[in-house]
Design a protein around this motif. Structure first.
Motif, PDB file in Angstrom:
ATOM      1  N   LEU A 221      -1.298  10.996  -7.935  1.00 28.30           N
ATOM      2  CA  LEU A 221      -2.245  11.340  -6.876  1.00 28.30           C
ATOM      3  C   LEU A 221      -1.564  11.493  -5.520  1.00 28.30           C
ATOM      4  CD1 LEU A 221      -5.286   9.068  -7.710  1.00 28.30           C
ATOM      5  CD2 LEU A 221      -5.308  11.552  -7.553  1.00 28.30           C
ATOM      6  N   ALA A 222      -0.513  10.736  -5.304  1.00 26.41           N
ATOM      7  CA  ALA A 222       0.147  10.738  -4.001  1.00 26.41           C
ATOM      8  C   ALA A 222       1.371  11.645  -4.051  1.00 26.41           C
ATOM      9  CB  ALA A 222       0.550   9.315  -3.609  1.00 26.41           C
ATOM     10  N   SER A 223       1.216  12.876  -3.647  1.00 30.78           N
ATOM     11  CA  SER A 223       2.321  13.815  -3.595  1.00 30.78           C
ATOM     12  C   SER A 223       3.199  13.524  -2.387  1.00 30.78           C
ATOM     13  CB  SER A 223       1.799  15.254  -3.509  1.00 30.78           C
ATOM     14  OG  SER A 223       2.833  16.152  -3.182  1.00 30.78           O
ATOM     15  N   GLU A 224       4.510  13.711  -2.557  1.00 31.83           N
ATOM     16  CA  GLU A 224       5.422  13.478  -1.443  1.00 31.83           C
ATOM     17  C   GLU A 224       5.150  14.439  -0.293  1.00 31.83           C
ATOM     18  OE1 GLU A 224       9.533  13.198  -2.147  1.00 31.83           O
ATOM     19  OE2 GLU A 224       9.375  11.255  -3.147  1.00 31.83           O
ATOM     20  N   ASP A 225       4.583  15.593  -0.596  1.00 30.69           N
ATOM     21  CA  ASP A 225       4.335  16.591   0.441  1.00 30.69           C
ATOM     22  C   ASP A 225       3.001  16.367   1.156  1.00 30.69           C
ATOM     23  OD1 ASP A 225       6.714  17.880  -0.154  1.00 30.69           O
ATOM     24  OD2 ASP A 225       5.786  19.098  -1.710  1.00 30.69           O
ATOM     25  N   SER A 226       2.154  15.491   0.607  1.00 26.85           N
ATOM     26  CA  SER A 226       0.864  15.259   1.243  1.00 26.85           C
ATOM     27  C   SER A 226       1.039  14.372   2.471  1.00 26.85           C
ATOM     28  CB  SER A 226      -0.106  14.609   0.257  1.00 26.85           C
ATOM     29  OG  SER A 226       0.376  13.343  -0.152  1.00 26.85           O
ATOM     30  N   GLU A 227       0.218  14.603   3.467  1.00 22.23           N
ATOM     31  CA  GLU A 227       0.324  13.889   4.726  1.00 22.23           C
ATOM     32  C   GLU A 227      -0.716  12.783   4.792  1.00 22.23           C
ATOM     33  OE1 GLU A 227      -0.764  15.399   9.007  1.00 22.23           O
ATOM     34  OE2 GLU A 227       1.237  16.152   8.489  1.00 22.23           O
ATOM     35  N   LEU A 228      -0.261  11.557   5.099  1.00 18.32           N
ATOM     36  CA  LEU A 228      -1.154  10.419   5.235  1.00 18.32           C
ATOM     37  C   LEU A 228      -0.999   9.818   6.629  1.00 18.32           C
ATOM     38  CD1 LEU A 228      -0.720   8.485   1.846  1.00 18.32           C
ATOM     39  CD2 LEU A 228      -2.640   9.917   2.543  1.00 18.32           C
ATOM     40  N   ASP A 229      -2.010   9.066   7.045  1.00 21.29           N
ATOM     41  CA  ASP A 229      -1.947   8.334   8.311  1.00 21.29           C
ATOM     42  C   ASP A 229      -1.402   6.932   8.055  1.00 21.29           C
ATOM     43  OD1 ASP A 229      -3.045  10.510   9.551  1.00 21.29           O
ATOM     44  OD2 ASP A 229      -5.074   9.668   9.665  1.00 21.29           O
ATOM     45  N   TYR A 230      -0.494   6.485   8.931  1.00 22.57           N
ATOM     46  CA  TYR A 230       0.128   5.171   8.780  1.00 22.57           C
ATOM     47  C   TYR A 230       0.011   4.379  10.085  1.00 22.57           C
ATOM     48  CZ  TYR A 230       2.395   7.187   4.658  1.00 22.57           C
ATOM     49  OH  TYR A 230       2.648   7.794   3.453  1.00 22.57           O
ATOM     50  N   ARG A 231      -0.136   3.058   9.945  1.00 20.49           N
ATOM     51  CA  ARG A 231      -0.048   2.131  11.068  1.00 20.49           C
ATOM     52  C   ARG A 231       1.398   1.652  11.164  1.00 20.49           C
ATOM     53  NH1 ARG A 231      -4.309  -0.031   8.194  1.00 20.49           N
ATOM     54  NH2 ARG A 231      -2.962  -1.750   7.555  1.00 20.49           N
ATOM     55  N   VAL A 232       1.968   1.691  12.382  1.00 20.04           N
ATOM     56  CA  VAL A 232       3.362   1.278  12.565  1.00 20.04           C
ATOM     57  C   VAL A 232       3.432   0.286  13.714  1.00 20.04           C
ATOM     58  CG1 VAL A 232       5.745   2.032  12.899  1.00 20.04           C
ATOM     59  CG2 VAL A 232       4.085   3.594  11.839  1.00 20.04           C
ATOM     60  N   VAL A 294      -3.180   3.867   6.714  1.00 27.28           N
ATOM     61  CA  VAL A 294      -4.511   3.576   7.257  1.00 27.28           C
ATOM     62  C   VAL A 294      -5.536   3.609   6.132  1.00 27.28           C
ATOM     63  CG1 VAL A 294      -6.304   4.375   8.842  1.00 27.28           C
ATOM     64  CG2 VAL A 294      -3.901   4.461   9.528  1.00 27.28           C
ATOM     65  N   VAL A 295      -5.404   4.598   5.273  1.00 27.21           N
ATOM     66  CA  VAL A 295      -6.208   4.717   4.062  1.00 27.21           C
ATOM     67  C   VAL A 295      -5.247   4.804   2.892  1.00 27.21           C
ATOM     68  CG1 VAL A 295      -7.877   6.139   2.809  1.00 27.21           C
ATOM     69  CG2 VAL A 295      -8.072   5.898   5.277  1.00 27.21           C
ATOM     70  N   SER A 296      -5.501   4.052   1.804  1.00 34.84           N
ATOM     71  CA  SER A 296      -4.589   4.035   0.671  1.00 34.84           C
ATOM     72  C   SER A 296      -4.457   5.435   0.071  1.00 34.84           C
ATOM     73  CB  SER A 296      -5.089   3.068  -0.403  1.00 34.84           C
ATOM     74  OG  SER A 296      -6.215   3.611  -1.071  1.00 34.84           O
ATOM     75  N   PRO A 297      -3.311   5.738  -0.570  1.00 29.98           N
ATOM     76  CA  PRO A 297      -3.149   7.045  -1.208  1.00 29.98           C
ATOM     77  C   PRO A 297      -4.255   7.365  -2.207  1.00 29.98           C
ATOM     78  CG  PRO A 297      -1.038   5.912  -1.096  1.00 29.98           C
ATOM     79  CD  PRO A 297      -2.078   4.926  -0.644  1.00 29.98           C
ATOM     80  N   LEU A 298      -4.710   6.355  -2.961  1.00 29.33           N
ATOM     81  CA  LEU A 298      -5.789   6.592  -3.914  1.00 29.33           C
ATOM     82  C   LEU A 298      -7.082   6.946  -3.189  1.00 29.33           C
ATOM     83  CD1 LEU A 298      -7.095   6.630  -6.687  1.00 29.33           C
ATOM     84  CD2 LEU A 298      -7.300   4.136  -6.566  1.00 29.33           C
ATOM     85  N   GLU A 299      -7.381   6.222  -2.126  1.00 27.66           N
ATOM     86  CA  GLU A 299      -8.615   6.501  -1.393  1.00 27.66           C
ATOM     87  C   GLU A 299      -8.560   7.875  -0.725  1.00 27.66           C
ATOM     88  OE1 GLU A 299     -11.623   4.432   1.875  1.00 27.66           O
ATOM     89  OE2 GLU A 299      -9.875   3.348   1.115  1.00 27.66           O
TER      90      GLU A 299
END
Length: 312
Positions: A221-232, A294-299
């Motif tokens: 489900l989590a492709s390396e090319d997909s963009e996610l939001d992260y808290r740093v 911020v949101v899990s890859p599955l979510e």
């Protein structure tokens, strides 16, 4: 001889009047696999689990459970146990009396687990002689799991098994499910908690409006090319912000927050860009104290897939 799949469904369709609850569902679940069923309300999760427990029959399609084709008659296949919409229990009886009554229905004591053992497995030994009417929701869920374990299932079906569980109870129940899977039992569970599914399940089926939007390993489900939001969270937020602006593929979000008096950056990035960002932080001597989606890859995949399915 090859072991048959615990569940093999092809083109399963189920109607309730004019409502299509399931629409051509294909599903494969292997022995020893913990398989998650997720989807929005009304997606067909409970209907699917009910079919596997023999509470209803499909209107179209073929279904095999533990290698045996399921016919048109309402029946629970041998080796299958579980519950949907919460376990059915007798509130006026104690926990042990409930399990004793269920074991008596089996008739053959060799086909049931020892009652004390089942109660101990779910961590209810201290309340075994208490009446169920005084149990919390989480305790009822655990007793329902004990009832399912009595039959030594090869396929265990659970609807929202973490519902009402405190962290200690959840850890205990998940330990039971993990051990069952390690011993070859297939476990199918529905949950609205994506973190629980990610923690427990090796594969997941996402349902949307009765159709399969995705089915397979969670890792896909989590492709390396997909963009996610992260808290740093770093030791030097100003410097981290500068590096983020200079790293290809990193987008700084405007909704920064503060944690423990330190600025928390919110960035959007695909995995390769995130890796490069973290490497640059380390090279510059900046400590990374927290890095989490911020949101899990599955979510994130769940939201994208179900929204796409609903618009088609």
């Amino acid at each position: 001889m090859d072991t048959p799949p615990a569940v093999r469904a092809r083109g399963i369709t189920k109607y309730f009047g004019e409502v299509v609850a399931l629409d051509g569902v294909d599903l494969d679940v292997a022995p020893g696999q913990i398989h998650g069923i997720v989807g929005p309300n009304g997606a067909g999760k409970t209907t699917l689990l009910g079919l596997l427990l023999g509470l209803a029959v499909a209107d179209r399609g073929t279904l095999e459970i533990l290698g045996t084709p399921v016919g048109r008659a309402l029946a629970v296949s041998d080796g299958v146990a579980g519950f949907v919409d919460g376990p059915g229990l007798y509130p006026s009886m104690t926990a042990k009396q409930n399990l004793t009554a269920l074991a008596a229905l089996r008739g053959d004591p060799t086909q049931t687990m020892n009652i004390d053992e089942a109660i101990a497995q779910v961590g209810l030994t201290d309340v075994a002689d208490d009446r169920v009417r005084g149990f919390s929701l989480g305790m009822r869920q655990r007793l329902g799991l004990a009832a399912a374990l009595l039959t030594k299932p090869k396929l265990l079906i659970l609807d929202e098994p973490s519902n009402g569980l405190d962290p200690a109870g959840k850890k205990h129940v998940y330990g039971v499910l993990t051990r069952l899977a390690a011993d070859g039992t297939a476990v199918m569970l529905s949950s609205h908690r994506m973190d629980d599914v990610e923690q427990l399940c090796s594969e997941v089926t996402i349902l949307s409006t009765g159709r399969v939007a995705f089915s397979g390993p969670i890792s896909k489900l989590a492709s390396e090319d997909s963009e996610l939001d992260y808290r740093v969270l770093t030791s030097k937020p100003a410097a981290a912000r500068r590096i983020a602006r200079q790293t290809h593929g990193i987008r700084l979000r405007d909704d920064e927050t503060v944690k423990d008096g330190v600025e928390l950056l919110i960035i959007s990035a695909p995995i390769p860009s995130l890796d490069e960002f973290v490497k640059q932080l380390v090279d510059d001597g900046i400590a990374v104290r927290e890095l989490a989606p911020v949101v899990s890859p599955l979510e994130a995949a769940f939201l994208a897939l179900t929204e796409q399915q609903e618009t088609n």
